[in-house]
Write an enzyme that holds these catalytic residues in place. Structure first.
Site, short mmCIF file in Angstrom:
data_model
loop_
_atom_site.label_atom_id
_atom_site.label_comp_id
_atom_site.label_asym_id
_atom_site.label_seq_id
_atom_site.Cartn_x
_atom_site.Cartn_y
_atom_site.Cartn_z
CB CYS A 99 11.04 -6.57 3.99
SG CYS A 99 12.40 -5.65 3.29
CD GLU A 129 5.32 -1.08 4.71
OE1 GLU A 129 5.32 -1.45 3.52
OE2 GLU A 129 5.97 -0.11 5.12
CB THR A 167 8.67 0.33 2.64
OG1 THR A 167 7.60 -0.58 2.34
CG2 THR A 167 9.29 -0.03 3.97
CG ASN A 225 4.87 -1.89 -5.32
OD1 ASN A 225 5.44 -2.00 -6.38
ND2 ASN A 225 4.39 -2.94 -4.67
FE1 F3S Z 1 11.35 -4.61 1.50
FE2 F3S Z 1 11.56 -2.55 0.03
FE3 F3S Z 1 10.62 -4.69 -0.93
S1 F3S Z 1 10.84 -2.61 2.07
S2 F3S Z 1 9.62 -5.70 0.74
S3 F3S Z 1 12.70 -4.40 -0.23
S4 F3S Z 1 9.92 -2.67 -1.38
#
Ligand code: F3S
Length: 284
Positions: A99, A129, A167, A225
């Protein structure tokens, strides 16, 4: 009874992009071209299984050295720099579906650590990550997951800190941790790398959970998450259920239930959300 499905439920931009990338590669592949994802492309067993049916293999940790030919797809939460180097050294094709928001963290820590700053990653130690981010630092990063760990941090005050975040970390907890470093007298350069998708999903989930009698959170068992989403909802709505698919949902709703809220983690495909939603609408 009313059912509200969060608008931000399900695949975020980065996950959608990564899954689409794998399907694009499947379409492009011919004959004996082998496609691997470096680890499961997302934390969702159904999606991974479907891709396996299309011939996409999940490459387990430590197995890269055994691959002789083929394409390696890097998943949305990224990998350490040394993995790219190894793919190149083995003459394999690399398709990078990291990402862009995660890629940004890699760039930040690479640059800041090269300038001699101590990198602090606020996140869950061992999460892929976080491991990926650690692997872009020129010096050893410190991973901080709790307020206590921040309080116990003993690093030199002479060294400037660069604080980034996984993130998917919770915003208020990140802020709390950052404040501790500042109070302790460290010179901190904070780069807020929490992704908006997560924040938006969390804020919306909280708002729905506040008014809902029952809340359903759909997500993979290993998805951090989704777990966080569950925690947020649970603190607002006592009757919060965490499920992976419709099969896990064993609901019995009393007549007094007026509002059911539904949200889902970043790796939950739309069809599962749809299924749960229509089941609840149909049966109650
Ligand atoms: Fe990227 Fe945010 Fe999803 S960092 S993978 S858009 S949760």
């Amino acid at each position: 009874m009313e059912v509200i499905v969060a608008k931000s439920a399900g695949f975020c931009f980065g996950v959608k992009r990564a899954v689409d990338t794998v399907y694009e590669q499947v379409e492009k592949a011919s004959g004996d071209d082998k496609i691997y994802t470096y680890g499961p492309i997302i934390h969702n067993e159904q999606v991974v299984e479907e891709l396996q049916n299309h011939g996409v293999e999940v490459l387990e940790e430590g197995k890269l050295g055994e691959v002789k030919k083929g394409t390696i797809i890097i998943r949305s939460h990224g990998v350490e720099k040394k993995i790219y180097d190894q793919i190149e050294a083995q003459n394999l094709t690399c398709v990078d579906a990291t990402c862009p928001f995660v890629k940004r963290i890699h760039k930040v820590v690479e640059k800041e650590s090269a300038e001699g700053k101590q990198i602090i990653i606020v996140g869950n130690d061992g999460h892929p990550e976080v491991v990926g981010i650690e692997g872009w630092c020129h010096n050893k990063a410190v991973v901080i997951g709790t307020v206590e760990e921040a309080e116990n941090y003993q690093g030199s005050k002479e060294t400037e800190l660069c604080v980034v975040s996984q993130t998917t970390f919770r915003m208020n907890k990140f802020q709390e941790i950052v404040d501790i470093f500042a109070t302790k007298g460290y010179n901190v350069n904070v780069v807020n790398t929490i992704c908006n998708a997560t924040e938006e999903r969390q804020t919306e989930a909280k708002a729905i959970a506040q008014k809902a009698d029952v809340m359903i959170v759909i997500g993979g068992a290993h998805s951090s998450n989704s777990r966080k989403l569950y925690e947020i909802c649970k603190s607002e709505c006592e009757q919060t259920y965490f499920i992976q698919t419709l099969d896990d949902l064993h609901l019995e709703l009393p007549k007094s239930v007026r509002l059911v809220g539904i949200t889902a983690g970043a790796s939950t495909p739309n069809n599962i959300i749809e299924e749960v939603q229509s089941y609840v609408r149909r049966n109650f």
